[in-house]
Design a protein around this motif. Structure first.
Motif, PDB file in Angstrom:
ATOM      1  N   VAL A   1      62.836  31.948  43.396  1.00  0.00           N
ATOM      2  CA  VAL A   1      61.548  31.981  42.705  1.00  0.00           C
ATOM      3  C   VAL A   1      60.863  33.321  42.974  1.00  0.00           C
ATOM      4  CG1 VAL A   1      59.303  30.900  42.406  1.00  0.00           C
ATOM      5  CG2 VAL A   1      61.304  29.484  42.943  1.00  0.00           C
ATOM      6  N   ASP A   2      60.486  34.004  41.902  1.00  0.00           N
ATOM      7  CA  ASP A   2      59.661  35.213  41.984  1.00  0.00           C
ATOM      8  C   ASP A   2      58.278  34.860  41.440  1.00  0.00           C
ATOM      9  OD1 ASP A   2      61.508  37.684  42.635  1.00  0.00           O
ATOM     10  OD2 ASP A   2      62.635  36.432  41.224  1.00  0.00           O
ATOM     11  N   VAL A   3      57.263  35.135  42.225  1.00  0.00           N
ATOM     12  CA  VAL A   3      55.885  34.864  41.815  1.00  0.00           C
ATOM     13  C   VAL A   3      55.184  36.197  41.590  1.00  0.00           C
ATOM     14  CG1 VAL A   3      53.683  33.802  42.441  1.00  0.00           C
ATOM     15  CG2 VAL A   3      55.840  32.738  43.171  1.00  0.00           C
ATOM     16  N   VAL A   4      54.542  36.344  40.443  1.00  0.00           N
ATOM     17  CA  VAL A   4      53.759  37.539  40.143  1.00  0.00           C
ATOM     18  C   VAL A   4      52.295  37.118  40.094  1.00  0.00           C
ATOM     19  CG1 VAL A   4      53.334  39.400  38.508  1.00  0.00           C
ATOM     20  CG2 VAL A   4      55.666  38.567  38.863  1.00  0.00           C
ATOM     21  N   ALA A   5      51.499  37.628  41.037  1.00  0.00           N
ATOM     22  CA  ALA A   5      50.106  37.199  41.164  1.00  0.00           C
ATOM     23  C   ALA A   5      49.298  38.292  41.858  1.00  0.00           C
ATOM     24  CB  ALA A   5      50.013  35.905  41.971  1.00  0.00           C
ATOM     25  N   PRO A   6      47.996  38.348  41.599  1.00  0.00           N
ATOM     26  CA  PRO A   6      47.161  39.317  42.322  1.00  0.00           C
ATOM     27  C   PRO A   6      46.987  38.891  43.777  1.00  0.00           C
ATOM     28  CG  PRO A   6      45.798  37.909  40.941  1.00  0.00           C
ATOM     29  CD  PRO A   6      47.225  37.574  40.618  1.00  0.00           C
TER      30      PRO A   6
ATOM     31  N   HIS B   1      55.214  39.125  44.196  1.00  0.00           N
ATOM     32  CA  HIS B   1      54.908  40.485  43.755  1.00  0.00           C
ATOM     33  C   HIS B   1      53.404  40.543  43.455  1.00  0.00           C
ATOM     34  CE1 HIS B   1      59.282  41.087  43.123  1.00  0.00           C
ATOM     35  NE2 HIS B   1      59.238  39.837  42.680  1.00  0.00           N
ATOM     36  N   ARG B   2      52.676  41.333  44.235  1.00  0.00           N
ATOM     37  CA  ARG B   2      51.226  41.408  44.080  1.00  0.00           C
ATOM     38  C   ARG B   2      50.838  42.472  43.050  1.00  0.00           C
ATOM     39  NH1 ARG B   2      49.042  36.733  45.837  1.00  0.00           N
ATOM     40  NH2 ARG B   2      49.806  36.189  47.931  1.00  0.00           N
ATOM     41  N   VAL B   3      49.931  42.089  42.148  1.00  0.00           N
ATOM     42  CA  VAL B   3      49.507  42.987  41.077  1.00  0.00           C
ATOM     43  C   VAL B   3      48.028  43.306  41.214  1.00  0.00           C
ATOM     44  CG1 VAL B   3      51.298  42.127  39.534  1.00  0.00           C
ATOM     45  CG2 VAL B   3      49.027  41.062  39.499  1.00  0.00           C
ATOM     46  N   ARG B   4      47.554  44.183  40.361  1.00  0.00           N
ATOM     47  CA  ARG B   4      46.153  44.637  40.433  1.00  0.00           C
ATOM     48  C   ARG B   4      45.187  43.525  40.034  1.00  0.00           C
ATOM     49  NH1 ARG B   4      45.221  49.369  36.671  1.00  0.00           N
ATOM     50  NH2 ARG B   4      43.163  49.258  37.650  1.00  0.00           N
ATOM     51  N   PHE B   5      43.956  43.654  40.539  1.00  0.00           N
ATOM     52  CA  PHE B   5      42.872  42.763  40.126  1.00  0.00           C
ATOM     53  C   PHE B   5      41.570  43.534  40.206  1.00  0.00           C
ATOM     54  CE2 PHE B   5      42.458  42.526  44.661  1.00  0.00           C
ATOM     55  CZ  PHE B   5      41.130  42.204  44.919  1.00  0.00           C
ATOM     56  N   ARG B   6      40.508  42.943  39.689  1.00  0.00           N
ATOM     57  CA  ARG B   6      39.171  43.541  39.775  1.00  0.00           C
ATOM     58  C   ARG B   6      38.241  42.547  40.459  1.00  0.00           C
ATOM     59  NH1 ARG B   6      37.942  47.969  36.616  1.00  0.00           N
ATOM     60  NH2 ARG B   6      35.748  47.392  36.700  1.00  0.00           N
ATOM     61  N   PRO B   7      37.421  42.990  41.402  1.00  0.00           N
ATOM     62  CA  PRO B   7      36.428  42.094  42.009  1.00  0.00           C
ATOM     63  C   PRO B   7      35.525  41.511  40.931  1.00  0.00           C
ATOM     64  CG  PRO B   7      36.593  44.137  43.245  1.00  0.00           C
ATOM     65  CD  PRO B   7      37.376  44.343  41.987  1.00  0.00           C
ATOM     66  N   THR B   8      35.077  40.283  41.140  1.00  0.00           N
ATOM     67  CA  THR B   8      34.264  39.610  40.130  1.00  0.00           C
ATOM     68  C   THR B   8      32.908  39.217  40.683  1.00  0.00           C
ATOM     69  OG1 THR B   8      34.993  37.364  40.657  1.00  0.00           O
ATOM     70  CG2 THR B   8      36.392  38.644  39.181  1.00  0.00           C
ATOM     71  N   SER B   9      31.981  39.038  39.762  1.00  0.00           N
ATOM     72  CA  SER B   9      30.628  38.611  40.124  1.00  0.00           C
ATOM     73  C   SER B   9      30.419  37.116  39.916  1.00  0.00           C
ATOM     74  CB  SER B   9      29.614  39.376  39.269  1.00  0.00           C
ATOM     75  OG  SER B   9      29.771  39.033  37.893  1.00  0.00           O
ATOM     76  N   GLY B  10      31.404  36.452  39.336  1.00  0.00           N
ATOM     77  CA  GLY B  10      31.266  35.039  39.009  1.00  0.00           C
ATOM     78  C   GLY B  10      30.866  34.795  37.570  1.00  0.00           C
ATOM     79  N   ARG B  11      30.454  35.831  36.861  1.00  0.00           N
ATOM     80  CA  ARG B  11      30.096  35.703  35.452  1.00  0.00           C
ATOM     81  C   ARG B  11      31.372  35.664  34.597  1.00  0.00           C
ATOM     82  NH1 ARG B  11      25.019  34.536  34.110  1.00  0.00           N
ATOM     83  NH2 ARG B  11      25.223  35.782  32.221  1.00  0.00           N
ATOM     84  N   ILE B  12      31.272  35.041  33.432  1.00  0.00           N
ATOM     85  CA  ILE B  12      32.431  34.866  32.562  1.00  0.00           C
ATOM     86  C   ILE B  12      33.066  36.206  32.202  1.00  0.00           C
ATOM     87  CG2 ILE B  12      33.144  34.197  30.237  1.00  0.00           C
ATOM     88  CD1 ILE B  12      32.930  31.872  32.076  1.00  0.00           C
ATOM     89  N   GLY B  13      32.263  37.185  31.809  1.00  0.00           N
ATOM     90  CA  GLY B  13      32.798  38.473  31.436  1.00  0.00           C
ATOM     91  C   GLY B  13      33.524  39.157  32.583  1.00  0.00           C
TER      92      GLY B  13
ATOM     93  N   LEU C   1      53.514  45.156  33.511  1.00  0.00           N
ATOM     94  CA  LEU C   1      54.043  46.437  33.989  1.00  0.00           C
ATOM     95  C   LEU C   1      54.890  46.251  35.244  1.00  0.00           C
ATOM     96  CD1 LEU C   1      50.913  48.721  33.467  1.00  0.00           C
ATOM     97  CD2 LEU C   1      52.981  48.624  32.067  1.00  0.00           C
ATOM     98  N   THR C   2      54.448  45.384  36.135  1.00  0.00           N
ATOM     99  CA  THR C   2      55.177  45.154  37.380  1.00  0.00           C
ATOM    100  C   THR C   2      56.561  44.589  37.118  1.00  0.00           C
ATOM    101  OG1 THR C   2      53.151  44.825  38.663  1.00  0.00           O
ATOM    102  CG2 THR C   2      55.173  43.853  39.549  1.00  0.00           C
ATOM    103  N   VAL C   3      56.648  43.598  36.246  1.00  0.00           N
ATOM    104  CA  VAL C   3      57.944  42.983  35.943  1.00  0.00           C
ATOM    105  C   VAL C   3      58.864  43.989  35.260  1.00  0.00           C
ATOM    106  CG1 VAL C   3      59.118  41.196  34.604  1.00  0.00           C
ATOM    107  CG2 VAL C   3      57.010  40.652  35.840  1.00  0.00           C
ATOM    108  N   LEU C   4      58.330  44.760  34.336  1.00  0.00           N
ATOM    109  CA  LEU C   4      59.169  45.722  33.611  1.00  0.00           C
ATOM    110  C   LEU C   4      59.659  46.843  34.513  1.00  0.00           C
ATOM    111  CD1 LEU C   4      57.266  45.987  30.204  1.00  0.00           C
ATOM    112  CD2 LEU C   4      59.283  44.627  30.766  1.00  0.00           C
ATOM    113  N   ARG C   5      58.893  47.174  35.557  1.00  0.00           N
ATOM    114  CA  ARG C   5      59.313  48.218  36.489  1.00  0.00           C
ATOM    115  C   ARG C   5      60.417  47.750  37.428  1.00  0.00           C
ATOM    116  NH1 ARG C   5      53.162  49.918  37.781  1.00  0.00           N
ATOM    117  NH2 ARG C   5      52.851  51.416  36.078  1.00  0.00           N
TER     118      ARG C   5
END
Length: 413
Positions: free
Chosen positions: A35-40, A71-83, A98-102
């Protein structure tokens, strides 16, 4: 068989999607599959990297606790708002592709992409076409139907540009349906939603329910001897879809009837502050706490007479079964449900407790008043556990899932 899992939420985070996939991956690895897991990196529910995380973060590869490769990928910190949350999910979905293709050596036999992060489904859809591998989409909630109430996700306030929001939701809903129809297989967690998807032309769809995950330090629930107080516990997401303010209003009615009552709300989410504010305004005894570790939750279950399950009266939620219901059934604790549809039917047919219409504080209060006058609460524990054993036991659910994946991989060799 080599399984590629794309998910926005994964161990060591805690929550329903994380617990589900941690247990499934454990069973897959035990059965001899890779099993390969791709997640932030873990950043739920705080919206930032968890302090307890000891990995190297985005771009790194680490071994999971069950022997899987993460496999850990990029993420952005969130404020809790939907956007903010959507931007985070889009960032991780793009990084996942991108990670899988690389990774030239990452050649799965089957790709699994799981919501609730909708962009993750899109990432799976793209990768399946580029790699020419079969795709299974797991849709835990009633998507795209929940997009019909997108204007109520932020709490129902009137906001500007609602027409733009609805237009975007309409386009997203159509695209989600296209992805579901074109996927090689779709898995849902409720039979009601599976039937809806079949009616929309999704031909290969099946139900793999959530499971009752074992709770450390807890075997079964012993009814508490009455001491004059009705004790209610809610454990889970305190979000937009739960509408816990209804329970708070019901508590006020119960108190006015002369019943000594108290409630604990354990969890995090966008609705937490609203619950606190409503409780303070009505003067009812509600203790709101943040997320608790799995090895501490048993203390709140032992304290309680009844476990609260809640959803709003949104039509799409009639096709949803809160994952915590399975845990309550497994432990044999009395269930107070403010739900409709499939969840309500499970509560009543298993003898777990009662179900009242969502959003109806008076109906919920009447049931609590009756329950307080007949304590201790004694649900039908044998029937509850028999239902869990048949439909929601971890190893059985994993076996059903593996059967689907094996057939999917074999059909595309």
């Amino acid at each position: 068989m080599r399984i590629l899992l794309l998910t926005h939420y994964y161990d060591p985070e805690t929550g329903p999607p994380q617990l589900r996939w941690s247990s499934l991956v454990r069973e897959f690895v035990r059965a001899g599959h890779q099993v390969d897991v791709v997640a932030p990196p873990p950043h739920y529910p705080l919206g930032r990297l968890l302090d307890t995380y000891e990995g190297e973060g985005a771009g790194s590869t680490e071994q999971g606790r069950h022997g899987e490769t993460v496999h850990r990928v990029r993420f952005r910190p969130t404020s809790g708002r939907i956007g903010s949350i959507l931007w985070d999910q889009l960032t991780s979905a793009a990084s996942s592709v991108l990670t899988v293709l690389r990774h030239r050596d990452l050649t799965p036999d089957v790709i699994v992409a799981t919501a609730p992060a909708l962009p993750t489904l899109m990432a799976g859809w793209v990768l399946a076409r580029v790699l020419r591998r079969p795709l299974l989409l797991e849709v835990r909630d009633a998507w795209p139907d929940l997009l019909a109430v997108v204007d109520r996700w932020e709490g129902g306030e009137v906001r500007a540009h609602q027409h733009v929001k609805h237009a975007v939701a309409h386009v997203a809903a159509r695209f989600i349906t296209v992805m579901q129809r074109s996927a090689d297989y779709v898995v849902t967690t409720t039979s009601t939603f599976a039937e809806v998807l079949q009616g929309r032309g999704v031909t290969n769809v099946d139900v793999v329910r959530n499971t009752a995950h074992p709770l450390p330090n807890y075997t079964d629930h012993q009814p508490r001897q009455p001491d004059g107080q009705l004790r209610i516990v809610y454990v889970g997401t305190v979000g937009r879809a739960q509408g816990l303010e209804t329970a708070v209003r019901a508590l006020r009615i119960v108190q006015d009837a002369g019943i000594d009552v108290a409630m604990r709300v354990i969890g995090t989410g966008a609705g937490k502050n609203r619950v606190q504010q409503t409780a303070e305004a009505l003067g009812v005894p509600v203790t709101v706490r943040g997320a608790q570790s799995r090895d501490q939750i048993h203390l709140h279950y032992r304290w309680a007479d009844t476990f609260l399950i809640m959803l709003r009266e949104w039509p799409a939620l009639r096709m949803t079964v809160p994952s915590k219901l399975y845990e309550a059934l497994h432990l044999g604790i009395h269930v107070s449900a403010s739900v409709d549809g499939e969840a309500a039917r499970i509560v009543t047919t298993t003898g777990a407790g009662f179900a009242t219409p969502p959003g109806d504080a008076e109906a919920l209060a009447r049931q609590w008043i009756a329950l307080a006058r007949q304590l201790p609460a004694e649900p039908d524990q044998p029937q509850m556990r028999a239902w869990v054993q048949e439909y929601a036991e971890e190893s059985r659910v994993a076996s059903d899932y593996l059967e689907i994946l094996r057939a999917l991989a074999a059909a595309h060799r």
